[in-house]
Design a protein around this motif. Structure first.
Motif, mmCIF file in Angstrom:
data_model
loop_
_atom_site.group_PDB
_atom_site.id
_atom_site.type_symbol
_atom_site.label_atom_id
_atom_site.label_comp_id
_atom_site.label_asym_id
_atom_site.label_seq_id
_atom_site.Cartn_x
_atom_site.Cartn_y
_atom_site.Cartn_z
ATOM 1 N N GLY A 42 7.779 22.674 -11.557
ATOM 2 C CA GLY A 42 6.362 23.003 -11.494
ATOM 3 C C GLY A 42 5.844 23.061 -10.077
ATOM 4 O O GLY A 42 6.594 22.956 -9.105
ATOM 5 N N LEU A 43 4.519 23.188 -9.970
ATOM 6 C CA LEU A 43 3.883 23.470 -8.680
ATOM 7 C C LEU A 43 4.123 22.389 -7.641
ATOM 8 O O LEU A 43 4.117 22.646 -6.454
ATOM 9 N N ARG A 44 4.283 21.129 -8.096
ATOM 10 C CA ARG A 44 4.422 20.040 -7.121
ATOM 11 C C ARG A 44 5.806 19.411 -7.209
ATOM 12 O O ARG A 44 5.986 18.224 -6.983
ATOM 13 N N SER A 45 6.800 20.209 -7.568
ATOM 14 C CA SER A 45 8.134 19.660 -7.791
ATOM 15 C C SER A 45 8.971 19.762 -6.527
ATOM 16 O O SER A 45 8.621 20.457 -5.581
ATOM 17 N N VAL A 46 10.092 19.052 -6.552
ATOM 18 C CA VAL A 46 11.067 19.163 -5.476
ATOM 19 C C VAL A 46 11.497 20.627 -5.351
ATOM 20 O O VAL A 46 11.583 21.174 -4.250
ATOM 21 N N ASP A 47 11.709 21.270 -6.491
ATOM 22 C CA ASP A 47 12.145 22.677 -6.482
ATOM 23 C C ASP A 47 11.171 23.515 -5.657
ATOM 24 O O ASP A 47 11.562 24.307 -4.804
ATOM 25 N N MET A 48 9.877 23.320 -5.934
ATOM 26 C CA MET A 48 8.857 24.112 -5.247
ATOM 27 C C MET A 48 8.865 23.797 -3.747
ATOM 28 O O MET A 48 8.799 24.700 -2.899
ATOM 29 N N TYR A 49 9.003 22.527 -3.422
ATOM 30 C CA TYR A 49 9.030 22.148 -2.009
ATOM 31 C C TYR A 49 10.183 22.835 -1.295
ATOM 32 O O TYR A 49 10.013 23.402 -0.210
ATOM 33 N N LEU A 50 11.359 22.832 -1.945
ATOM 34 C CA LEU A 50 12.535 23.423 -1.297
ATOM 35 C C LEU A 50 12.370 24.940 -1.178
ATOM 36 O O LEU A 50 12.697 25.527 -0.153
ATOM 37 N N LYS A 51 11.823 25.558 -2.215
ATOM 38 C CA LYS A 51 11.623 27.009 -2.178
ATOM 39 C C LYS A 51 10.730 27.369 -0.996
ATOM 40 O O LYS A 51 11.039 28.236 -0.187
ATOM 41 N N GLN A 52 9.631 26.643 -0.865
ATOM 42 C CA GLN A 52 8.702 26.943 0.232
ATOM 43 C C GLN A 52 9.323 26.598 1.580
ATOM 44 O O GLN A 52 9.081 27.265 2.585
ATOM 45 N N ASN A 84 0.833 -1.214 0.000
ATOM 46 C CA ASN A 84 0.000 0.000 0.000
ATOM 47 C C ASN A 84 0.861 1.255 0.000
ATOM 48 O O ASN A 84 0.551 2.225 0.691
ATOM 49 N N ARG A 85 1.946 1.236 -0.783
ATOM 50 C CA ARG A 85 2.888 2.346 -0.612
ATOM 51 C C ARG A 85 2.315 3.674 -1.057
ATOM 52 O O ARG A 85 2.826 4.730 -0.675
ATOM 53 N N HIS A 86 1.209 3.652 -1.823
ATOM 54 C CA HIS A 86 0.582 4.927 -2.197
ATOM 55 C C HIS A 86 0.112 5.676 -0.949
ATOM 56 O O HIS A 86 0.021 6.891 -0.941
ATOM 57 N N LEU A 87 -0.145 4.922 0.131
ATOM 58 C CA LEU A 87 -0.586 5.581 1.372
ATOM 59 C C LEU A 87 0.519 6.469 1.936
ATOM 60 O O LEU A 87 0.261 7.404 2.687
ATOM 61 N N LEU A 88 1.759 6.158 1.581
ATOM 62 C CA LEU A 88 2.892 6.910 2.126
ATOM 63 C C LEU A 88 3.410 7.949 1.143
ATOM 64 O O LEU A 88 4.418 8.593 1.383
ATOM 65 N N GLY A 89 2.714 8.112 0.025
ATOM 66 C CA GLY A 89 3.130 9.134 -0.937
ATOM 67 C C GLY A 89 4.073 8.606 -1.997
ATOM 68 O O GLY A 89 4.708 9.369 -2.714
ATOM 69 N N PHE A 90 4.180 7.277 -2.098
ATOM 70 C CA PHE A 90 5.054 6.693 -3.113
ATOM 71 C C PHE A 90 4.248 6.039 -4.219
ATOM 72 O O PHE A 90 4.535 4.928 -4.639
ATOM 73 N N ASP A 91 3.178 6.705 -4.670
ATOM 74 C CA ASP A 91 2.329 6.053 -5.670
ATOM 75 C C ASP A 91 2.779 6.323 -7.097
ATOM 76 O O ASP A 91 2.359 5.642 -8.002
ATOM 77 N N SER A 92 3.630 7.306 -7.334
ATOM 78 C CA SER A 92 4.109 7.529 -8.701
ATOM 79 C C SER A 92 5.574 7.946 -8.641
ATOM 80 O O SER A 92 6.026 8.510 -7.650
ATOM 81 N N PRO A 93 6.335 7.677 -9.734
ATOM 82 C CA PRO A 93 7.754 8.063 -9.758
ATOM 83 C C PRO A 93 7.940 9.560 -9.473
ATOM 84 O O PRO A 93 8.877 9.962 -8.800
ATOM 85 N N LEU A 94 6.982 10.368 -9.967
ATOM 86 C CA LEU A 94 7.087 11.816 -9.784
ATOM 87 C C LEU A 94 6.961 12.157 -8.298
ATOM 88 O O LEU A 94 7.791 12.840 -7.708
ATOM 89 N N LYS A 95 5.919 11.627 -7.686
ATOM 90 C CA LYS A 95 5.641 11.929 -6.284
ATOM 91 C C LYS A 95 6.667 11.259 -5.378
ATOM 92 O O LYS A 95 7.066 11.819 -4.359
ATOM 93 N N GLY A 96 7.110 10.053 -5.792
ATOM 94 C CA GLY A 96 8.077 9.330 -4.979
ATOM 95 C C GLY A 96 9.338 10.154 -4.731
ATOM 96 O O GLY A 96 9.832 10.229 -3.607
#
Lengths: 580, 580
Positions: free
Chosen positions: A218-228, A56-68
């Motif tokens: 983009g809006l949900r990228s690592v870059d955006m996460y780090l910026k915020q 059930n790894r999608h429960l932990l946020g690992f459901d797609s290569p992008l999100k992983g």
């Protein structure tokens, strides 16, 4: 629970036998035994929590290569920040993402934190549900002790490769290097290699995980996460190297330098507040406590309970305050629980919450978001289900590419070209505003619509503050709204910690924060509109003043000098006359 | 993973020391040690999965008293059905909900299943992540081994009371009664009392849990869940007694009688399909297998792999098919994994999926939903991520309170008053249609908007089928659409199993099923409209036929008898002339 309960039994017997007979007749009926209770019992077995979360790894946020990719970086950085702050070290973190093959990336996160003692490294990175943050009530980014091990697990699942961890706990101690995977069937670390290595660093930890992933801006990228993250953690210096680094036309290493050297105040651990405790938990606590008297137990194990309150609770519950906690029966416990709810107890201490602070929210926004107008507001702490929490709101408003107007000292209006606000944080004038959600200083990038923050922003009437707003949707405008919730226990809607649950108390605080900033924004927008209108009028008049001058000159035949001084006077009058 | 990687290190050193100096100068800088790695290590400890889910119980569907009640009943009934079917017993289940105090209810679920052997009862009801369904690929309602223990845990958390379980495994064996709670700190059962009791039942299990709860009728109620369960399980006889039973003006006990005596075919367990397996899993399987050759391993552990395919895979991977599985290195495993993806392998067997079947879907709908028109469609099985699944769609369409028209044998149109469709399952003509979502015969009542089913229904163009549909919303009309997904592993978006994840393969199958039923619905609706129009025209003509008759009589001076036969003929002509 009387055994001879439920008439149903008898009906069932009746109808069942009826069925049974029918079944015998009915040709298609198949009631032949398939498996017996014994056979079924043999198949019963335990499921390891790692097996569970692998499937059930999608429960932990690992459901797609992008999100992983994002989730892995997020978990590592969050841990680094928590560790640095707990140790009292100004955090400096380096994040590197390197492409190692088709859809293969290696993330490396390195901090200058206290490091991890060698004996613990395995469990911290190779065992799910292991950590120090779950059992204490204090404001930390991590809560569950799952995240980083899950990232290691995702790496090994998709590439089969172990994670590499390097850690050093101090100048005098040695750096240890580990290669480890998670033994999912048993939820425990498999350490494939540990050795002492040279590391020219006083102390810190470096994690390297290779995984199947997808890199995208983009809006949900690592870059955006780090910026915020940089916005929400002004005491952090962050170096970031994305996968395009060193490649043809790739991007440079970015460094977000810290804007303050003051660490957030140390996060204080608090005891649960009586009003938030459930009967079952209370019973468990009574069983576990080392206190010898009920009164002592109440004062010892809960916050805000002194001798007086303890007495009061015991009296209301009709239980002796001297009673031995471990001997309290369920009925008495239940009575205690009711008594606690009835008793007036001052709300929990809120010094355990460390907000970012209006000043730093503002400087953070200004540093990372280019806009015309900034406002921030920090609400007083409040409580949900016995947990203290606090809401902070910040707004950045700009007119990307548009033209702003300024009022000079002497009341002159001057045009000023406003900078394009950074594409991704403040949208264009005709787009929905951007919502930045933060929980304990951690940016939340997914499940926006399911989050209490978004719901509150939508529920706010932005028309009153000068923004358009379609019914039941985000307002429209070149605007970024940041909402930060700080709490000893953030109620997330899933293990992947992407959205905040909808507690009324929380929604209320968010609303108040938004309104507070909204009013200030409204004033600015209105002023802008007035200036705009005013600017029109004046430009007309100013256009004609020279002609008036010439007319006067002819009528009163003034010298050119007199004429010019007159027009000059007229302009002054004009500028001074109209008030704002 | 070369140790001397990442230039960043050096930059960091530099900037760090720079900071350090700055820090010394800066008065507000606080870099004083707070905790050392050693101190922090001491706080590290394991978190039991029960503690985790107690604190995060909303993840399991126990976030509110209202939902808690439904979830508890759901888990118990699902288990009963699974057990009965696995044992080959026609299920007969009794559900009783009794109010035991303010916001206090006791749920009791009793089945005629195979029972549970005494030694297992504790773990089955008192240990999270324990069961027989997680590790096998087969179509069952339960998947995770969490549900019922979580219900017990919720009961003890909110009332402090243990759950009561009675179980009997056969005529000759004795019935055992247990009172148990979950030891959350250790995730293991606490059995407070076990004794042999009299139970006038051949075999079965009864669960009683008292909990803080809220009872309400409506779309997301226990009532609705049981009603839909009856639709999806036509072989089930279900007795239901809600809390108002026996009270002033309370409701009667409801019984949903089974409409078939044929049990669903036994759910076959299948092996994973090679194309669905991840590298990490493959490596783990290689380590665990008892096979002595790679070729044997591939044929043994996977479905659809015969000697030829096994050879092909090994050749492509350049690994000897005789190699010893446990000795395969990571690189070889990786090569194998790539080879598997490259090799053409027939899709997994689908006999492991047992659909409800068009016929039974129809009879189910007809039995529980009153409407004018029913249609159902069962899609052929398909595959997502190596897991077989199958989609079934059913539509019930009625005009509650409206007036329908029928075409009689001889082509006469007759008005007929249609029954009001049961309020909660088919909405009114001006409301959005109702969507019934089912997964492995279990109704899903929450998180509708997050579910692949709802998304597919919205994405379908219902205007083409004669229903209005606002942009990006559910169509409008007196209509209920049922979608059932049957799979060996249903991809839920959360542990509470409320919504189905958005796999493209699944969405595609749902869409095709909806379109199939939609076309038939369209024909029915169009015909209804034609009849409506036709009915108007005719009523006019029929109004004048008598007058025509009289006119003819005068002109051709016919006898009254001749006139009547003429008008008769005219009417026949009229009825026969217009074709449909």
């Amino acid at each position: 629970m009387d055994p001879n309960a439920s008439p149903s039994l008898f009906d069932m017997q009746a109808s069942e036998t009826a069925d049974a007979q029918a079944a015998k007749k009915a040709p298609e009926a198949e009631t032949k035994r398939r498996a017996t209770a014994q056979e079924m019992a043999e198949k019963q077995r335990e499921i390891s929590v790692s097996e569970f979360f692998t499937k059930n790894r999608h429960l932990l946020g690992f459901d797609s290569p992008l999100k992983g990719l994002l989730t892995a970086v997020k978990e590592a950085v969050d841990n680094s920040l928590d560790a640095c702050e707990e140790a009292g070290i100004l955090p400096e973190i380096a994040v590197e993402i390197t492409e190692t093959g088709a859809d293969r990336f290696r993330i490396a996160v390195e901090d200058n934190g206290p490091g991890i003692v060698a004996e613990q490294v395995g469990k911290v990175f190779g065992k799910l549900l292991y950590g120090s943050k779950f059992h204490k009530l204090s404001q930390t980014r991590g809560q569950q002790g799952i995240g980083i091990s899950a990232a290691v697990m995702y790496g090994q699942l998709t590439t089969g490769k172990p994670a590499r961890i390097v850690s050093k706990t101090g100048k005098k101690s040695q750096a240890h290097e580990f290669f480890l995977t998670v033994d999912t069937a048993r939820n425990r670390p498999d350490v494939h290699g540990e050795k002492v290595i040279e590391w020219d660093k006083d102390h810190g930890t470096r994690v390297e995980i290779e995984m199947e992933a997808k890199y995208q801006k983009g809006l949900r990228s690592v870059d955006m996460y780090l910026k915020q993250t940089a916005i929400a953690n002004p005491h952090l210096t962050l170096h970031y190297q994305d996968p395009t680094f060193g490649k043809e036309g790739g991007s440079e290493r970015v460094t977000y330098a810290r804007s303050t050297k003051a660490l957030p105040p140390e996060t204080v651990e608090i005891k649960p507040h009586p009003h938030g405790v459930e009967l079952g938990v209370l019973i468990a606590m009574l069983k576990e406590t080392s206190c010898r008297s009920l009164s002592g137990f109440l004062q010892e194990e809960f916050s805000r309970v002194g001798p007086k309150v303890a007495e009061e609770i015991c009296d209301t519950a009709k239980v002796s305050s001297k009673a031995y906690p471990t001997r309290i029966a369920r009925e008495e416990a239940s009575a205690l629980h009711d008594a606690i709810q009835k008793t007036k107890i001052s709300s929990p201490p809120t010094n355990c919450i460390s907000p970012i602070g209006e000043e730093l929210v503002l400087s953070g926004l200004k540093k990372e978001i280019e806009a015309d107008f900034y406002v921030a507001s920090t609400r007083p702490a409040a409580v949900y289900r016995g947990n203290p929490f606090l809401i902070e709101v910040g707004i950045a408003y700009g007119k990307p590419g548009g033209v702003g107007l300024e009022l000079s000292e002497e009341g002159r209006i001057t045009k000023k070209k406003t900078v394009i606000a950074t594409e991704d944080l403040v949208g264009n004038a005709d787009e929905p505003i951007r919502v930045l959600r933060l929980a304990n200083r951690v940016p939340l990038l997914y499940q926006q619509s399911a989050c209490a923050v978004t719901k509150s922003v939508i529920a706010t009437n932005w028309k009153a503050y000068g923004l358009q707003q379609p019914k039941g949707a985000l307002p429209i405008g070149p605007c970024a709204v940041m909402v930060h919730i700080a709490s000893v226990w953030v109620p997330f809607t899933s293990e992947s910690k992407e959205a905040i649950a909808n507690y009324p108390e929380i929604q209320k605080e968010i609303r108040l924060g938004l309104q507070d900033c909204g009013r200030k924004l409204a004033a600015y927008i209105r002023k802008g509109k007035r200036l705009q209108a005013e600017f029109q009028k004046r430009s007309y008049i100013e256009k004609y003043i020279p002609h008036i001058g010439i007319a006067l000159q002819e009528i009163l035949d003034l010298s050119d000098k007199e004429r010019d001084s007159t027009t000059g006077t007229l302009e002054d009058v004009l500028n001074k006359s109209r008030k704002f």
